[in-house]
Write a protein that holds these residues in place. Structure first.
Motif, PDB file in Angstrom:
ATOM      1  N   ALA A 113      -5.212   9.186  -5.317  1.00  0.00           N
ATOM      2  CA  ALA A 113      -3.384   9.343  -5.757  1.00  0.00           C
ATOM      3  C   ALA A 113      -2.781  10.461  -4.851  1.00  0.00           C
ATOM      4  N   GLU A 114      -2.178   9.857  -3.762  1.00  0.00           N
ATOM      5  CA  GLU A 114      -1.701  10.891  -2.951  1.00  0.00           C
ATOM      6  C   GLU A 114      -0.128  10.396  -2.624  1.00  0.00           C
ATOM      7  N   ALA A 115       0.590  10.698  -1.854  1.00  0.00           N
ATOM      8  CA  ALA A 115       2.063  10.685  -1.665  1.00  0.00           C
ATOM      9  C   ALA A 115       2.265   9.143  -1.452  1.00  0.00           C
ATOM     10  N   GLY A 116       1.422   8.572  -0.581  1.00  0.00           N
ATOM     11  CA  GLY A 116       1.693   7.288  -0.398  1.00  0.00           C
ATOM     12  C   GLY A 116       1.616   6.377  -1.590  1.00  0.00           C
ATOM     13  N   GLU A 117       0.585   6.568  -2.331  1.00  0.00           N
ATOM     14  CA  GLU A 117       0.341   5.920  -3.594  1.00  0.00           C
ATOM     15  C   GLU A 117       1.169   5.864  -4.704  1.00  0.00           C
ATOM     16  N   THR A 118       1.682   7.313  -4.595  1.00  0.00           N
ATOM     17  CA  THR A 118       2.806   7.688  -5.653  1.00  0.00           C
ATOM     18  C   THR A 118       4.219   7.009  -5.412  1.00  0.00           C
ATOM     19  N   LEU A 119       4.464   6.662  -3.928  1.00  0.00           N
ATOM     20  CA  LEU A 119       5.701   6.084  -3.513  1.00  0.00           C
ATOM     21  C   LEU A 119       5.488   4.336  -3.913  1.00  0.00           C
ATOM     22  N   PHE A 128       3.638   3.270  -6.300  1.00  0.00           N
ATOM     23  CA  PHE A 128       3.888   3.262  -7.759  1.00  0.00           C
ATOM     24  C   PHE A 128       5.425   3.172  -8.041  1.00  0.00           C
ATOM     25  N   PHE A 129       6.128   4.095  -7.564  1.00  0.00           N
ATOM     26  CA  PHE A 129       7.643   4.180  -7.882  1.00  0.00           C
ATOM     27  C   PHE A 129       8.202   2.906  -7.616  1.00  0.00           C
ATOM     28  N   VAL A 185       7.456   0.101 -10.222  1.00  0.00           N
ATOM     29  CA  VAL A 185       8.059   0.394 -11.429  1.00  0.00           C
ATOM     30  C   VAL A 185       9.484  -0.039 -11.239  1.00  0.00           C
ATOM     31  N   CYS A 186      10.225   0.398 -10.195  1.00  0.00           N
ATOM     32  CA  CYS A 186      11.565   0.063 -10.040  1.00  0.00           C
ATOM     33  C   CYS A 186      11.770  -1.565  -9.756  1.00  0.00           C
ATOM     34  N   LEU A 187      10.952  -2.328  -9.129  1.00  0.00           N
ATOM     35  CA  LEU A 187      10.935  -3.528  -9.161  1.00  0.00           C
ATOM     36  C   LEU A 187      10.478  -4.132 -10.358  1.00  0.00           C
ATOM     37  N   ILE A 219       2.564   0.464 -18.826  1.00  0.00           N
ATOM     38  CA  ILE A 219       1.236  -0.250 -18.300  1.00  0.00           C
ATOM     39  C   ILE A 219       1.010   0.169 -17.184  1.00  0.00           C
ATOM     40  N   LEU A 220       1.911   0.382 -15.905  1.00  0.00           N
ATOM     41  CA  LEU A 220       1.860   0.976 -14.849  1.00  0.00           C
ATOM     42  C   LEU A 220       1.623   2.268 -14.677  1.00  0.00           C
ATOM     43  N   ALA A 221       2.168   2.859 -15.613  1.00  0.00           N
ATOM     44  CA  ALA A 221       2.172   4.407 -15.828  1.00  0.00           C
ATOM     45  C   ALA A 221       0.754   4.810 -16.299  1.00  0.00           C
ATOM     46  N   TYR A 222       0.393   4.205 -17.277  1.00  0.00           N
ATOM     47  CA  TYR A 222      -1.114   4.515 -17.602  1.00  0.00           C
ATOM     48  C   TYR A 222      -2.265   4.419 -16.628  1.00  0.00           C
ATOM     49  N   LEU A 223      -1.911   3.201 -15.924  1.00  0.00           N
ATOM     50  CA  LEU A 223      -2.954   2.921 -14.846  1.00  0.00           C
ATOM     51  C   LEU A 223      -2.695   4.193 -13.848  1.00  0.00           C
ATOM     52  N   PHE A 224      -1.634   4.315 -13.493  1.00  0.00           N
ATOM     53  CA  PHE A 224      -1.358   5.444 -12.315  1.00  0.00           C
ATOM     54  C   PHE A 224      -1.915   6.663 -12.781  1.00  0.00           C
ATOM     55  N   ALA A 225      -1.594   7.054 -14.140  1.00  0.00           N
ATOM     56  CA  ALA A 225      -2.045   8.231 -14.563  1.00  0.00           C
ATOM     57  C   ALA A 225      -3.749   8.377 -14.629  1.00  0.00           C
ATOM     58  N   ALA A 226      -4.121   7.266 -14.901  1.00  0.00           N
ATOM     59  CA  ALA A 226      -5.737   7.436 -14.531  1.00  0.00           C
ATOM     60  C   ALA A 226      -6.216   7.624 -13.224  1.00  0.00           C
ATOM     61  N   LEU A 227      -5.469   7.071 -12.259  1.00  0.00           N
ATOM     62  CA  LEU A 227      -6.047   7.328 -10.817  1.00  0.00           C
ATOM     63  C   LEU A 227      -5.690   8.766 -10.603  1.00  0.00           C
ATOM     64  N   THR A 228      -4.600   9.279 -10.958  1.00  0.00           N
ATOM     65  CA  THR A 228      -4.115  10.630 -10.750  1.00  0.00           C
ATOM     66  C   THR A 228      -5.034  11.708 -11.312  1.00  0.00           C
TER      67      THR A 228
END
Length: 201
Positions: free
Chosen positions: A155-161, A163-164, A167-169, A176-185
């Motif tokens: 999980a780097e800048a590209g993946e974080t972008l 994700f952002f 979640v805006c879309l 749900i997406l936040a929990y998944l991305f938190a796990a990757l992070t």
């Protein structure tokens, strides 16, 4: 994970725009600060529910984040510039999840807190590694010229972008997406700790 590929694709464009900014006398630090201000405006757009505007502002902010490095490459890198770049990046990355929490605390507070916790842990693993690497005079160009030792992760800048933008879309899917991305992070942080255990024995 995708940052290296993205940097190679975008570098010619960033250098061309960066050259024009440098010729106009605009400093890399000014671009860094402007990028943060745009990112904070994106957070404000999320708070009030203007998600399409937030998407445009997030993309503009991250374009600026790439341009400051291009301008610095042309005009000369400084320690202050490197410091501002990393600190203001962390401000931006914390502002967007916080904006979702403020937008809908009942739905997003817990998942947003977990996500921010994962960012905190990952950031600590990243910066601590860079500090010890500097002490040992280690160097890497895996992500181009940087002011500090840059370790890669899942999980780097590209993946974080991405994700952002997701979640805006799909703002209703933020928890749900936040929990998944938190796990990757957190996986990225643990992997970096394992790397440090091997490298710094």
């Amino acid at each position: 994970m995708i940052d290296g590929w993205g940097r190679r694709k975008l570098e010619p464009l960033l250098m061309a725009i960066g050259a024009r900014l440098a010729n106009e006398g605009i400093s890399a630090n000014a671009v860094t600060i402007a990028s943060l201000l745009v990112g904070l405006c994106a957070g404000a757009a999320v708070v009030v529910g203007w998600f399409w505007l937030a998407i445009a502002l997030i993309l503009l902010s991250r374009l600026g984040d790439g341009l400051d490095g291009a301008v610095a490459h042309l005009k000369g890198r400084t320690d202050l510039g490197g410091y501002l770049d990393i600190v203001l990046d962390f401000v931006f990355y914390g502002a967007i999840p916080l904006a979702f929490v403020i937008h809908d605390p009942a739905a997003n507070a817990v998942s947003g807190a977990v996500l921010l916790f994962s960012f905190y842990v990952n950031g600590a693993s990243f910066l601590a590694y860079a500090t010890i690497a500097e002490k040992r005079r280690l160097m890497t160009l895996i992500r181009g010229e940087k002011s500090f030792f840059f370790t890669v992760g899942l999980a780097e800048a590209g993946e974080t972008l991405i994700f952002f933008l997701l979640v805006c879309l799909l703002p209703a899917w933020f928890p749900i997406l936040a929990y998944l991305f938190a796990a990757l992070t957190l996986y990225t942080a643990v992997a970096r700790i394992v790397l440090a255990a091997r490298a710094f024995r």
